[in-house]
Design a protein around this motif. Structure first.
Motif, short mmCIF file in Angstrom:
data_model
loop_
_atom_site.label_atom_id
_atom_site.label_comp_id
_atom_site.label_asym_id
_atom_site.label_seq_id
_atom_site.Cartn_x
_atom_site.Cartn_y
_atom_site.Cartn_z
N LEU A 236 0.82 -1.20 0.00
CA LEU A 236 0.00 0.00 0.00
C LEU A 236 0.86 1.26 0.00
CD1 LEU A 236 -2.87 1.17 0.13
CD2 LEU A 236 -2.71 1.07 2.64
N LEU A 237 1.97 1.23 0.75
CA LEU A 237 2.89 2.37 0.77
C LEU A 237 3.50 2.60 -0.60
CD1 LEU A 237 4.55 4.57 2.19
CD2 LEU A 237 6.20 2.78 2.84
N TRP A 238 3.89 1.53 -1.29
CA TRP A 238 4.50 1.66 -2.62
C TRP A 238 3.50 2.23 -3.62
CZ3 TRP A 238 6.74 -4.00 -2.55
CH2 TRP A 238 7.77 -4.05 -1.61
N VAL A 239 2.31 1.67 -3.60
CA VAL A 239 1.29 2.13 -4.55
C VAL A 239 0.93 3.59 -4.28
CG1 VAL A 239 -1.08 1.80 -5.33
CG2 VAL A 239 0.38 -0.19 -4.92
N THR A 240 0.83 3.95 -3.00
CA THR A 240 0.53 5.33 -2.65
C THR A 240 1.63 6.27 -3.11
OG1 THR A 240 -0.74 4.59 -0.71
CG2 THR A 240 -0.03 6.89 -0.76
N SER A 241 2.88 5.85 -2.96
CA SER A 241 4.01 6.67 -3.40
C SER A 241 3.96 6.88 -4.91
CB SER A 241 5.33 5.99 -3.01
OG SER A 241 5.44 5.86 -1.61
N PHE A 242 3.69 5.80 -5.63
CA PHE A 242 3.61 5.88 -7.09
C PHE A 242 2.46 6.80 -7.51
CE2 PHE A 242 2.17 4.03 -11.22
CZ PHE A 242 3.31 4.32 -11.96
N THR A 243 1.30 6.64 -6.84
CA THR A 243 0.12 7.44 -7.15
C THR A 243 0.36 8.91 -6.90
OG1 THR A 243 -1.38 5.61 -6.67
CG2 THR A 243 -2.30 7.84 -6.57
N LEU A 244 0.90 9.23 -5.72
CA LEU A 244 1.15 10.63 -5.38
C LEU A 244 2.13 11.27 -6.36
CD1 LEU A 244 0.80 13.00 -3.43
CD2 LEU A 244 2.68 12.04 -2.05
N ALA A 245 3.18 10.53 -6.70
CA ALA A 245 4.21 11.09 -7.58
C ALA A 245 3.66 11.35 -8.97
CB ALA A 245 5.39 10.12 -7.65
N VAL A 304 12.30 5.24 -4.11
CA VAL A 304 12.67 4.87 -5.48
C VAL A 304 11.41 4.83 -6.35
CG1 VAL A 304 13.69 3.09 -6.94
CG2 VAL A 304 14.69 3.58 -4.69
N ILE A 305 10.36 4.20 -5.82
CA ILE A 305 9.09 4.12 -6.55
C ILE A 305 8.50 5.51 -6.74
CG2 ILE A 305 6.73 3.25 -6.40
CD1 ILE A 305 7.90 0.81 -4.93
N PHE A 306 8.65 6.38 -5.74
CA PHE A 306 8.16 7.75 -5.86
C PHE A 306 8.85 8.47 -7.02
CE2 PHE A 306 8.27 12.28 -4.90
CZ PHE A 306 6.96 12.55 -4.57
N CYS A 307 10.17 8.35 -7.11
CA CYS A 307 10.91 8.98 -8.20
C CYS A 307 10.47 8.44 -9.56
CB CYS A 307 12.40 8.77 -8.01
SG CYS A 307 13.09 9.63 -6.58
#
Length: 387
Positions: A236-245, A304-307
């Motif tokens: 959930l944290l990874w998906v949220t990071s990707f979504t926000l970015a 990393v996923i956020f970037c």
């Protein structure tokens, strides 16, 4: 060959005025490769495809064909698109009009051409689709019901970039409804005292969903997030990071805060797929010996996923830039981004249980490793193609 971004979406503004009919047709330039019988892998200049574009359109009034008076083509490098302007003259009059669109029907059954029709200061919209290639327009009847004549000239620029226009509904024939019925159905909006009125267009939710489903590089990146065993909170944290970015860069790019050409963005998206697969292999086969929690083991992965999400957001923006120049941009941006998120969630929900069951199997880690390796290889193919 691996393919990623043949979107199947095109955009058209159609002006009907006393001089005749003016069509402004915009589409992703790489889609035109589907019309190139020479099997070239590089997109040719815009003028090279003009004969195919002209053959794909037809204007008929009073059961006779209008003739093409002028044609122009230009590149829109900021969104990797080409734009074609076709002007038709109809000397036989325009009491009854039919507009035919017949491009890409053989290549994509799901192809949609989002069209806006501007006539007598009214705006209508429709979608040309595989099974809806002709728009029937009773010009004289509508003008009588509206109590307005045709304008004497065309707009100098693309009207869809200047006027606020509501969204598109299902494919329909305007001839099936009176002007009053069309207005009640929300397919026509009038300009009142020079003011334009628009509303949030929920059809852009579906547009966002189909855009991510048809963008195989984005889909493969999301699948790559699932190819290592982790706790649900971590995922959930990874998906949220990707979504926000990607929401941040999608908005900034569409609003014109910055502009990065697809020639840079698309190879970078492919590179994110390559790196994600390699990173998966590292986590799968370089597990620490001590009993670290999932949170400790993957503690640095979210940024990393956020970037990577920042890069993908710019890739999402090109279609919306093509379809939304200047009109109700905030509402369309909101709906489109919501559609992207729903499409992303649908992919995760569909795969979550099968992948969870896979990692419960004794060969699950090996399958995850092979899948991650294949992910990187496909990403490498895209990277080479796009460079």
């Amino acid at each position: 060959m691996a393919s990623a971004h043949l979107s199947g979406f095109t955009d058209t503004s159609i002006q009907i005025a006393k001089p005749g009919v003016k069509i402004i047709y915009t589409l992703p330039s790489d889609n035109l490769l589907e019309l190139d019988s020479s099997n070239n892998k590089a997109v040719a200049p815009p003028s090279s495809y003009m004969p195919a574009i002209i053959n794909g359109w037809g204007i008929f009034t009073n059961k006779r064909s209008c003739f093409l008076r002028s044609s122009m083509a230009k590149a829109l490098p900021k969104i990797a698109a080409y734009q074609y302007v076709l002007s038709y003259e109809c000397p036989q009059g325009m009491n009854e009009m039919s507009i035919r669109y017949n491009l890409f029907a053989e290549q994509w059954r799901g192809h949609q051409n989002y069209a806006r029709i501007f006539m007598a200061n009214n705006r209508m919209r429709m979608r040309f689709t595989f099974d809806k290639k002709t728009l029937s327009l009773p010009v004289k009847q509508l003008l009588n019901e509206w109590g307005r004549p045709l304008t004497t000239t065309f707009f100098n620029t693309d009207p869809h970039s200047q006027l606020q226009v509501e969204g598109w509904g299902d494919p329909f024939s305007i001839k099936e409804a009176s002007a009053q019925q069309i207005t009640e159905a929300g397919t026509v909006k009038k300009t009142i005292h020079g003011q334009n009125y628009s509303s949030i267009d929920p059809s852009f939710i579906w547009l966002g969903m189909t855009h991510i489903w048809q963008g195989f590089d984005h889909v493969l990146f999301i699948i790559g997030l699932l190819l290592i065993p982790c706790a649900f909170k971590q995922l959930l944290l990874w998906v949220t990071s990707f979504t926000l970015a990607h929401s941040i860069t999608l908005a900034l790019s569409v609003l014109g805060v910055f502009s990065i050409p697809p020639s840079i963005t698309e190879p970078l998206i492919a590179l994110t797929v390559v790196i994600l697969g390699i990173e998966n292999l590292y986590y799968l086969y370089q597990q620490p010996k001590d009993d670290l929690t999932f949170k400790q083991r993957y503690r640095n992965r979210w940024w990393v996923i956020f970037c990577f999400g920042l890069i993908h957001g710019i890739g999402f923006s090109y279609l919306l830039q093509e379809l939304s120049g200047g009109e109700d941009i905030w509402g369309r941006l909101l709906m489109f981004n919501l559609g992207v998120e729903l499409g992303q969630i649908a992919i995760i929900v569909l795969l979550l249980i099968p992948i969870y069951a896979m990692f419960k199997w004794k060969y699950g880690l090996k399958i995850g490793g092979i899948s991650s390796l294949l992910t990187s290889l496909v990403g490498a193919i895209w990277l080479i193609q796009r460079i």
